[in-house]
Each structure stands twice: as structure tokens, then as C-alpha cells.
Design an enzyme around this catalytic site. Sequence first.
Site, mmCIF file in Angstrom:
data_model
loop_
_atom_site.group_PDB
_atom_site.id
_atom_site.type_symbol
_atom_site.label_atom_id
_atom_site.label_comp_id
_atom_site.label_asym_id
_atom_site.label_seq_id
_atom_site.Cartn_x
_atom_site.Cartn_y
_atom_site.Cartn_z
ATOM 1 N N TYR A 68 32.365 -26.956 32.645
ATOM 2 C CA TYR A 68 32.373 -25.632 33.261
ATOM 3 C C TYR A 68 33.180 -25.552 34.551
ATOM 4 C CZ TYR A 68 30.633 -21.190 35.059
ATOM 5 O OH TYR A 68 30.553 -19.918 35.544
ATOM 6 N N ALA A 111 -19.108 37.218 27.882
ATOM 7 C CA ALA A 111 -19.685 36.090 27.154
ATOM 8 C C ALA A 111 -19.883 36.451 25.687
ATOM 9 C CB ALA A 111 -21.011 35.687 27.794
#
Length: 860
Positions: free
Chosen positions: A219, A446
Site C-alpha cells: 500500500y 348528548a
Amino acid sequence: MATGGLAKWVGAVQAFGHPSWSYVIKLRHGHVTMIERGFYELCGGENWNMLHELPGDNGLLEMWESRESMLESWSPGDGHSWAMAWAGWRAARETMQRRQYVNEPTFSCWSQSELGENGWHVHIIIGGPGLTRQNAAISRSILCTSFFKHLLITIRQRTHAPYTVLSRDELNAWNWLQKIAQRVMRGDMDDIVDILKCRKANGTLVAQAINGTEFITRYMLPKNRKVANTVLTRHTTPEQSYDSTWGKTYGFAVCNGETVSEFTRKDLWKVLYNIYTAHPAENMLNSNPSVWGDLPRVSANRIDADDAEARSRPIKLSRKQKIMAEVIQRATDGLLLTYNDLVVHLSDLMLMLEGMPGGSKTAEQLLTMIHIKLCAKYNAYEFMLMKTPATQNMNPGAPHYDCQGNLVFKLLNLQGYNPWQVGHWLVMMLSKKTGKRNSTLFYGPASTGKTNLAKAICHAVGLYGCVNHNNKQFPFNDAPNKMILWWEECIMTTDYVEAAKCVLGGTHVRVDVKHKDSRELPQIPVLLSSNHDVYTVVGGNATFGVHAAPLKERITQMNFMKQLPNTFGEITPGMISNWLSHCAHIHQEHLSLEGFAIKWDVQSVGNSFPLQTLCPGHSQNWTFSENGVCWHCGGFIQPTPESDTDSDGDPDPDGAVAGDSDTSANSESTVSFSSNDSGLGSVTSSAPSVPDRAEEIEEIPSECLEWMREEVDRLSAHDINSLAHQATGFILDPIPEEPEERERDLAREDAEPEASTSHTPATKRARVEEGEPWDGTQPITEGDWIDFESRQKRRRLEREEKGGEDEDMEVQESDPSAWGEKLGIVEKPGEEPIVLYCFETLPESDEEGDSDKENKTHTV
């Protein structure tokens, strides 16, 4: 100039300690070409102009010798490349001193500076005792801090020399380095220094040990020299070390405290490559390179993709992670939304999960993940079709729709709304296609079906959240990661009205969640049911109306004003799914705000949802539900009179009832409704269905009249007002007569009072008095409703009093003896009858002598 022979460098690389560790220190900059000259000169470089005068591939072969001589006498690696490489080696030496606790540590180090696209970086490979897997990663901070210390020392030695004045480029480079160094001193160096790592079986990253000799050979060495972006590698690389197949570059290299010669670099690579990387198969292939001559060319993108695929490895999961992944997969496929669903359907997996440390907390996290995944994939309507699939098939070609006892049609017809229009709007709202009107309010007193309908819709969707306005600090705690929101008995207060406006309008907003950070709440449909004025905001003992207009722009209101009987029943999620899926199928081409306005012929959908407009012959009465529902108005189709049977006779083939001669004899006044024309209904008769005279109603059978009276008495003022345009004889009043004809009728009634009682008078049509609010809307607030009821009661009493006076007048006119009682003249026993003389004006043509003949006597 670099020094050292080839044998010495081969021995130095082969003697590299094992294991070794590879570090990278990065000096990033977005514009390298703008700062590289200042960085070069700041680090002591003095030959920037000479770098650009080096000859290259310009065809001047006679100048090659001068270039080689120039490289022999001067190394172009001075400046920043040289300073960074030496700073890396000194930093490695200082790190090993601290690890070995000696002034002269034993170690091997290769430091190489390189130029990249986004700045510069230094590779430092260290090998020797004292550096292990446990402390290699920790040593990054020591190495990075020491590197910048020695780099800045090198720069200060140059800048502190006498007669040194920094240029503008050098000042820019100095400021850039100072910023990076300050970050390092603060400990913020995660993106500055890194170490080569590998992933363990459990998924964690640890420092990866390398073979230093092979790493340098494979490398670090096969690279050409490049010290500046504006200079080619061929200019600064000696001929014997240049290789056109090498795509990587470097700037300067130091090994074990000595400069690596750029003239022997390629030779060093060849020797080490043959020792450590050569293979018999490679020699065989290299001897016959023509074998690869005819191979197709492969693009660089394909090579990179293949390399990336080769580097990808399957992640190894632990036992707990596998169980969690299995639970998420099964719960998503089975649409399991609650903890109870997981326990019932995935009892084995939940038992294993609960037995692990932190199992209960993990189950909550899994449910949150499941909800997030489902919300990101489906909207509320799509998820409802999966969670609660429709169980009733629809036949669009049928003349009418068979609701099959669906209570949604009964409720909406009773409250004065078109079920198809309401379903069309709710499908759009659940699909997030109504824009800013992202919420629907069911308002009314209601026991009118508000909660019944809202609850059924939310349960049909399944993944819903509830708003808890009692907890004023976290009212939307249950809202994140839900598909629909239900606000029962909504009340607006100043504590959360601003957040509520964002949620009701579908705006993306972050809401507070208890014991957690705030969560993002995307657009989510909202259902509200309340008997309060949600547009009036309460704060302490004061009320505010400034929020009414913004709230009305976000809410579509439906008024439920008629109370339901106790035997109405509960709307099930299956009914909701059948209703909405059929609405979506019918209006699939109009699922947008523009399509809704075109379909229902409205300019725009405001705060008050449009009321129902019934087709002729259709009713809101649930009694007729068996005959089907109209495809257009949503009302129930009434039965035809021919299908009704008399209790005293059977129907004949012509539709007349046996035993009722009047009905069969007079066929001109028969009213019938046909069920064709897609359920819209039509009026068919051989003569006008509306009688021309009031007395013609006698020709209608008495059973029909009784049924008509019951229906008229049952209907409210609003129902009759909406049906006023229908051309049906049993609903409309007789056609108004001319004054002369009316006077003749009254005279006939006075002359023959017994005839007026021989038949039942025509029922009066209830009318909506002027000033009543039934002009297409309904009372909105509770105060409006109380005012409306008081006006209705007052007008009803006035009509009753007026009707009583009319009856008294009729009784007095029909019984003349009542005049005596009214005058106080009472006949006593044994007395003669009292004679009252009534005088009338005589015509002028009569004689005066005959006036006594005109006297009339009445005996009381």
C-alpha cells in the site's frame, strides 16, 4: 537530498515489529489550491516557482538530463510534505515513550504524507512492544496531539527567524492550522485522527492489527510523487521511480527517523514484492500476458461496485436481536398494534423477550418501532382496509344500494346528512387529501350518536391515539406514531390552543411527550366529538374569541341534533369499513377537493358541512331501509302504494285493493313511485298527483290518509322544509284557490254544516316560521339552541290559542242557541220562552207596509 542504499531500506522494512497499527491524521480543507502555496511556504518551502518550471512531457528531450540533475541537487519534497512526515515520526516516538516508559523506545515507524482531494493526510505505521489491541485505539489522542505540537513547533522555528514577514497566503494557512489545533486540544478529534479497525462477530469495531512489512509493500510504496495540486507527478518523480500504472501519490516519507530516498523507491518495492507477495501462479500468468489481451474492458464504476459488494458482510445478530427482529416482522405482517396483541399472537417470542434483562422496556420500544414502520408505509384509509376489510360486496349496476342494516345510513339520515357525501369527505380526510381542513367535528347534545360514530371510525383504523385535554401540559402525549387522532368532548383552553391549531390543520409540529424528548407529529387526521363550543377558548375565568376564525378554517362541523332511541344499537368497525370502502369506490374519480366540489355542486367546503337534499319520493325514515338507499341523495326509497295491502282485502293484479271500490274506480289520482333510474325514483300517474280541490282528497283511501297524517305529524319543521319541493299529494297542501271559489266553498260549508263533518279535513302542513334558523344551517352554540327552542315554544302556543278561538267561533255559528247563553238569558222553569226580535235592513224596492213580514223571531 534523500540518502541510504537499497539494502538498508529492505532490512528496515523487514524488521518491522509485529503486530503493527496503522493511523491516519487528516488536515481537511475545502479548497486545496487556494491554500497550498501558503501552507508550503509557511512550512519552510522556498522553491514554489521552481516546481512549476520543472520540464515534463513537452517534447524537449534534451532537457531530461537537466531535470534529473535538478532533482539530484534539490528535493521537491521540502515544505509542508516534509514537515508533516517528520511531525508524524516525532509524534510516534513520543507515543511509544509514554507506552514503554523510556526515553529511547524500541519501535518501528513509517510516516508518509500525502495530498488528497479534500486536503492533506499522514499515514503513520507503528510497531513495537507496549502497543496492544486494548490501548491502540486510546493512543489516537496522544498521537494526534503530539503531531500538531511538533508541526506547529516546526512552523514557529521558521516564522521566528529574523527578518521574517508572513504573506497573506501564509497568514490564511496559519489561521486554518490554528483552528484545527484548537479542536484537537479540546478533544474534538473524531474526524481528524483514526485507526484501522475491523468489525467483530458481535458488531463492535475494534483496532485491527496488521503486518507492517506487507502493508508497506502493498500500500505505501507503489505510489508516484506529488507535492502540489498544480504540479504533475511526472515532474517531481525521478524517471527510475516513476510507474504510469500507479494511480496513488505521496509527498514525503520517513522510516525510523530517516528520509526514504525517492530514487530507490521503485527498486525497494520490487524486492519486497518478490519476497512477500509473489506467487507461482502469478509468474505463470506474467510469462504469457497475451492471454488477457482480448478481454473486454470493465468500467471503473463496475469495479468499484464489485469491490463494495465483496467488502459487505452479513451482520451477525445476537440472540436477543434475532428475537426482536422476528417480533417486528411478525407484528408488521399480522398488524399487531398493542402489547395485548403481541402476548396473544406471539406468546412464545414475548415470553423469551420478557425473560431477558430489560424485556419490558424492550417490548415498548418494539411497539414504537412497529408503529413508526406502519405509519411510514400506509395512511389511515389504506390501513383501515387491511385492518378491517370490507365484508359486503357492492353492485354499482343495481337500481338502489342495499345497506343491509348498516346503522351509519340510519344515523346520518336521521341527522339530516347524505351518507355518500359524508363518506366521500371522510375518505379524503383519512387519505390526507383535504388540505388545511384536516379535522371533522361531530357537534350536538348528548345521545345523538357523536361518540358512536367517532369511536367506530377509530376502531376501524386500529392505530389511533386519544387527546387528553385534562393533562394540560401533555395533551398530545398519545399522538405521535398514530394514523388518526380522536378528541372526545373537546374543550379549548389557552394552555394548548396554539398546538391544537397546528394539529387540527395538519401542520408538522413537535409536541411534548412526558419523560421523553419532544416528538415530531406529521399530518394526522383528527376526529372531534363535543357538545361544547370548541371555538371559544377558555383561560382562567375569561373567554376569548380571537381563535374562532382560525379554528373554523381547520374544522369541518356536522351537527347531530336529534337524540337516538335507546334501542339504536352500536356502530361496528365492519359497518364503517363497508360504508367508506363503497364510498371510495363510487367516488374514486373525485378524491380531491376539486373533485368533491364538482361532484356535490358546492363552491367550497366551509366550516358547516352541507345538509342532505332528498330526491323526490325518498325519505329519511329507517322503516323504508329494506327498499334500498338512493345512490345520489342517500335517502331511503319509499314503497309504492300498489304494494300496500288492505286489511280487508287482497291486492289485485292491477294494483287496486279488493274491498275498496273508491280506490279502484278512480285511477286518475293514483300516485306511484318506480324503483328504476339507479334508485333516484320517479313520479308516474295518469293525472296530476296534486289534487285540484280540497274535497278531492276524499277519493284517496282512508288507510293512506291515516298513514299520511302520522307521517306529517312525525316529521319536524326542518324535515318538511327540506321536502317542500317534492311533488307528492300526501305531503303537499292543496293548491291555493281563487277568492271567489273560496267564498263559494265557505258558503257551501255554512249552508251544509253536516257535510263538513262527513270526511276528515285535510291535514295542515307544518311550516317554518319566518326568523327561524333553519335556512340550510343549524344552531351552532348551546345558547343559539336555547333561543331557538324558546321561539318555537312561543309560536306553538300562539298557534294553539289562535286555533282554539277559531273552533269557538265555529261552534257558536253552528249552534244559534249559544247566543242566549252568551247574553246571560237563561230559561227558568215555569216561565214563558223569551222571544228575541232580530231586525234586518230591507231592500229599497220593498214597501213599508210589508216590513212586518221581514221580522224574524227566534225562540231561546
